[in-house]
Design a protein around this motif. Structure first.
Motif, PDB file in Angstrom:
ATOM      1  N   LEU A  59     -35.932 -25.247  32.811  1.00 41.74           N
ATOM      2  CA  LEU A  59     -35.288 -26.371  33.783  1.00 41.74           C
ATOM      3  C   LEU A  59     -34.824 -24.287  34.992  1.00 41.74           C
ATOM      4  O   LEU A  59     -34.370 -24.262  35.820  1.00 41.74           O
ATOM      5  CB  LEU A  59     -34.268 -26.116  33.357  1.00 41.74           C
ATOM      6  CG  LEU A  59     -32.502 -26.588  34.374  1.00 41.74           C
ATOM      7  CD1 LEU A  59     -33.280 -27.151  35.638  1.00 41.74           C
ATOM      8  CD2 LEU A  59     -31.448 -26.364  33.432  1.00 41.74           C
ATOM      9  N   ARG A  62     -37.845 -23.290  37.238  1.00 43.81           N
ATOM     10  CA  ARG A  62     -38.228 -23.903  37.743  1.00 43.81           C
ATOM     11  C   ARG A  62     -36.698 -24.146  39.254  1.00 43.81           C
ATOM     12  O   ARG A  62     -36.794 -24.052  40.336  1.00 43.81           O
ATOM     13  CB  ARG A  62     -37.863 -26.120  38.067  1.00 43.81           C
ATOM     14  CG  ARG A  62     -39.352 -25.746  36.869  1.00 43.81           C
ATOM     15  CD  ARG A  62     -39.606 -27.605  36.872  1.00 43.81           C
ATOM     16  NE  ARG A  62     -41.161 -27.561  36.857  1.00 43.81           N
ATOM     17  CZ  ARG A  62     -41.793 -27.797  34.696  1.00 43.81           C
ATOM     18  NH1 ARG A  62     -41.051 -27.341  33.471  1.00 43.81           N
ATOM     19  NH2 ARG A  62     -43.235 -28.035  34.645  1.00 43.81           N
ATOM     20  N   THR A  63     -35.577 -23.949  38.404  1.00 44.28           N
ATOM     21  CA  THR A  63     -34.278 -22.891  39.570  1.00 44.28           C
ATOM     22  C   THR A  63     -34.524 -22.041  40.557  1.00 44.28           C
ATOM     23  O   THR A  63     -34.746 -22.704  41.574  1.00 44.28           O
ATOM     24  CB  THR A  63     -33.741 -22.504  38.946  1.00 44.28           C
ATOM     25  OG1 THR A  63     -32.827 -23.915  38.266  1.00 44.28           O
ATOM     26  CG2 THR A  63     -32.284 -22.511  39.557  1.00 44.28           C
ATOM     27  N   ILE A  66     -37.261 -23.410  42.696  1.00 47.10           N
ATOM     28  CA  ILE A  66     -36.120 -24.148  43.845  1.00 47.10           C
ATOM     29  C   ILE A  66     -35.455 -23.464  44.775  1.00 47.10           C
ATOM     30  O   ILE A  66     -35.767 -23.003  46.128  1.00 47.10           O
ATOM     31  CB  ILE A  66     -35.617 -25.028  43.458  1.00 47.10           C
ATOM     32  CG1 ILE A  66     -36.427 -26.223  42.692  1.00 47.10           C
ATOM     33  CG2 ILE A  66     -34.745 -25.356  44.552  1.00 47.10           C
ATOM     34  CD1 ILE A  66     -35.237 -26.958  41.763  1.00 47.10           C
ATOM     35  N   LYS A  78     -32.656 -33.416  45.965  1.00 49.45           N
ATOM     36  CA  LYS A  78     -32.127 -33.247  44.946  1.00 49.45           C
ATOM     37  C   LYS A  78     -32.803 -34.819  44.495  1.00 49.45           C
ATOM     38  O   LYS A  78     -32.935 -35.796  44.835  1.00 49.45           O
ATOM     39  CB  LYS A  78     -31.289 -33.005  45.060  1.00 49.45           C
ATOM     40  CG  LYS A  78     -30.316 -32.001  45.412  1.00 49.45           C
ATOM     41  CD  LYS A  78     -28.446 -32.340  45.488  1.00 49.45           C
ATOM     42  CE  LYS A  78     -28.716 -30.305  45.748  1.00 49.45           C
ATOM     43  NZ  LYS A  78     -26.275 -30.496  46.149  1.00 49.45           N
ATOM     44  N   MET A 117     -27.930 -24.634  38.358  1.00 49.70           N
ATOM     45  CA  MET A 117     -29.104 -25.458  38.115  1.00 49.70           C
ATOM     46  C   MET A 117     -28.794 -26.979  38.383  1.00 49.70           C
ATOM     47  O   MET A 117     -30.117 -28.043  39.081  1.00 49.70           O
ATOM     48  CB  MET A 117     -29.673 -25.034  36.539  1.00 49.70           C
ATOM     49  CG  MET A 117     -29.657 -24.107  35.887  1.00 49.70           C
ATOM     50  SD  MET A 117     -30.141 -23.588  34.815  1.00 49.70           S
ATOM     51  CE  MET A 117     -30.497 -21.306  34.996  1.00 49.70           C
ATOM     52  N   THR A 121     -30.929 -29.169  41.363  1.00 49.54           N
ATOM     53  CA  THR A 121     -31.470 -30.257  40.994  1.00 49.54           C
ATOM     54  C   THR A 121     -31.316 -31.482  41.310  1.00 49.54           C
ATOM     55  O   THR A 121     -31.951 -32.726  41.296  1.00 49.54           O
ATOM     56  CB  THR A 121     -32.382 -29.988  40.006  1.00 49.54           C
ATOM     57  OG1 THR A 121     -31.051 -30.360  38.771  1.00 49.54           O
ATOM     58  CG2 THR A 121     -32.566 -28.693  39.703  1.00 49.54           C
ATOM     59  N   GLY A 427     -31.651 -31.824  33.801  1.00 49.89           N
ATOM     60  CA  GLY A 427     -31.685 -30.854  34.749  1.00 49.89           C
ATOM     61  C   GLY A 427     -33.170 -30.418  34.509  1.00 49.89           C
ATOM     62  O   GLY A 427     -33.591 -30.669  35.316  1.00 49.89           O
ATOM     63  N   ALA A 431     -35.930 -31.066  37.444  1.00 52.49           N
ATOM     64  CA  ALA A 431     -36.486 -29.907  37.657  1.00 52.49           C
ATOM     65  C   ALA A 431     -38.035 -29.759  38.056  1.00 52.49           C
ATOM     66  O   ALA A 431     -38.819 -29.750  38.853  1.00 52.49           O
ATOM     67  CB  ALA A 431     -35.669 -28.333  36.790  1.00 52.49           C
ATOM     68  N   GLN A 432     -38.819 -30.920  36.963  1.00 55.33           N
ATOM     69  CA  GLN A 432     -39.659 -31.025  36.788  1.00 55.33           C
ATOM     70  C   GLN A 432     -40.512 -31.476  37.663  1.00 55.33           C
ATOM     71  O   GLN A 432     -41.808 -31.841  38.135  1.00 55.33           O
ATOM     72  CB  GLN A 432     -40.409 -31.474  35.245  1.00 55.33           C
ATOM     73  CG  GLN A 432     -42.378 -32.177  35.235  1.00 55.33           C
ATOM     74  CD  GLN A 432     -41.790 -31.904  33.625  1.00 55.33           C
ATOM     75  OE1 GLN A 432     -41.512 -31.739  32.908  1.00 55.33           O
ATOM     76  NE2 GLN A 432     -43.475 -32.209  33.466  1.00 55.33           N
TER      77      GLN A 432
END
Length: 495
Positions: A59, A62-63, A66, A78, A117, A121, A427, A431-432
């Motif tokens: 998570l 990937r944050t 993003i 989101k 996070m 997301t 989360g 995120a994925q």
């Protein structure tokens, strides 16, 4: 934040964030619920902690991707909660007129709290639930730290001319509570001073107190093994009359929530590891060593003390208050006084390292509600101090009236379970869906470890599945089931 610290500095901070007030209630929990049930719950927690730790890194990485997209002018949508659990990965959440090269999720030199996070997301309402979980998880935890510090010192250091054990009193207003309040005030004053300093400015204190933790745990082990082998008591010249329970399902709510409090730390990972260098190599190393360390220690301490103590205290160190190595109090050796002081006083010092880590993480998440990652005010030291101060004072007020460590940790542990077993996995799944490129912290196809428990049938160690979806879903289902179920059992055990 500079990333210049070696992996072992992150290990010290991580261990200090985990092994704090929780370990003091573990022997009591193991002994009332049964040592076999304790070991079973500990193994389940180990698996949950392992999966949640790597989902947190997934998570977090990937944050970063993003936020990089958003700051470059790309619109990122989101994920709706109803879409998180869908297997459909065709939906595109990144809206850009230009061709976007393959995005590589990496944990870089920026710090993001769990609240940020989740907010980046998932649709907004989930971040509000996260705040509620944080309040119920961390405020009782911080109050528990106050309780450990004050009771440890009031049991041994007579600043008002006497010592006492607050657990021996039934009435609310008594002379022991006055001494307890005095030590709470001293601890609060120290914490307010410490609130001016960031985590990395405490590295020497954190490293030193990690060694103190291991010293006390070694004393736990050696003295209890001697008591078991010599059929003696810790504080008297009688025989060892311990008759430990093996399995008492009535208290599963108690032991599971206390173990959750003592073991699940994943929401604190960004606080304890943001400053570690070479994250690709060092973060997994820190996590693996930390998880093996604290789970091994908890099983060792929990089982040994069950076989050495007939009636363990809710705060385990109080059993060493009059340690005599199997002799009568009138014929104690001089060195037993040293052991007694080390065991009872050093946990109070250890709390000095645990409290700042948990409190700073808690206050950063609450501060993120008002000042996001893109706000300069979030890095303002005076604003950070005010949020930390509010956390310190709120937990001080709770501990002022409530001191029973077992009850405090049961409440906190229930919501810590939600943080690690629900919010982090959802989360990671969200995120994925946004950043479909594989993160280096995702689970890979290199090793499969399957463990079967009553409700947690198949889980993995590093690399159990091809992707995070099954791991996250299993973790969520198990955590929600235990959250509800253990509250039911907790009601039975406390009634």
């Amino acid at each position: 934040m500079k990333q210049t610290e070696k992996w072992y500095v992150g290990y010290f901070f991580t261990i200090n964030s985990i092994i704090g007030a929780g370990i003091l209630a573990i022997p009591w929990a193991y002994c009332t619920a049964g040592w076999a049930l304790g070991i079973t719950c500990q193994i389940v927690i180990l698996i949950l902690s392992y999966s949640a730790s790597y989902l947190m890194l997934s998570l977090w990485s990937r944050t970063h991707a993003i936020v990089d997209l958003i700051e470059s002018g790309v619109s990122v949508s989101k994920v709706q909660f109803k879409d998180i659990f869908s297997a459909d990965s065709s939906k595109n959440y990144i809206d850009s007129e230009n061709e976007i090269d393959d995005i590589k999720p990496l944990i870089e030199n920026r710090h993001f709290d769990l609240y940020e996070m989740i907010k980046l997301t998932i649709s907004p309402f989930m971040s509000k639930f996260l705040v509620i979980a944080y309040i119920f998880a961390q405020t009782p935890a911080l109050a528990g730290y106050f309780s450990v510090f004050a009771i440890s010192l009031s049991s041994n250091v007579p600043i008002l001319g006497f010592t006492c054990n607050l657990y021996d009193y039934d009435s609310f207003f008594n002379e022991c509570r006055v001494l307890y309040w005095a030590y709470m005030t001293i601890f609060a004053a120290f914490l307010i001073f410490l609130a001016f300093f960031d985590i990395t400015e405490q590295r020497w204190m954190q490293g030193t107190l990690t060694l103190f933790r291991f010293l006390v745990i070694a004393i736990f082990a050696v003295t209890t093994i001697y008591a078991i082998a010599s059929d003696s008591e810790l504080e008297d010249d009688g025989n060892n009359n311990a008759n430990p329970e093996i399995f008492n399902g009535k208290h599963i709510g108690r032991i599971f929530f206390i173990l959750c409090f003592a073991s699940l730390y994943e929401n604190i990972i960004p606080t304890t590891m943001s400053f570690v260098e070479n994250k690709s190599t060092n973060l997994p190393k820190v996590l693996n060593f930390a998880i093996l360390t604290f789970n091994g220690i908890y099983i060792l301490v929990g089982v040994l003390l069950c076989f050495a103590l007939e009636d363990p205290e809710e705060m385990a160190t109080l059993n060493w208050r009059d340690y005599s190595a199997g002799s009568s109090q009138s014929s104690r050796s001089w060195w037993t006084y040293i052991i007694a002081y080390i065991v009872v006083l050093l946990p109070a010092l250890d709390i000095l390292s645990s409290f700042p880590i948990v409190c700073w993480n808690y206050s950063d998440n609450i501060m993120s509600i008002f000042h996001g990652h893109d706000s300069d005010r979030k890095n303002d030291k005076s604003i950070r101090f005010m949020f930390r101060l509010s956390m310190i004072l709120s937990s001080f007020m709770i501990a002022f009236f409530f001191y029973e460590l077992g009850l405090i940790l049961e409440i906190s542990g229930a919501f810590v379970l939600l943080l690690s077993g629900f919010f982090i996995p959802i989360g990671a799944l969200a995120a994925q869906k946004i950043i479909k490129s594989k993160s280096e912290y995702d689970f890979k196809n290199n090793r499969l470890v399957a463990l079967t428990t009553i409700v947690f049938s198949v889980v993995m160690f590093e690399g159990a599945f091809k992707n995070n979806r099954l791991v996250a879903l299993t973790t969520i289902v198990f955590s929600v089931f235990m959250f509800v179920g253990c509250f039911i059992f907790l009601g039975f055990s406390e009634s």
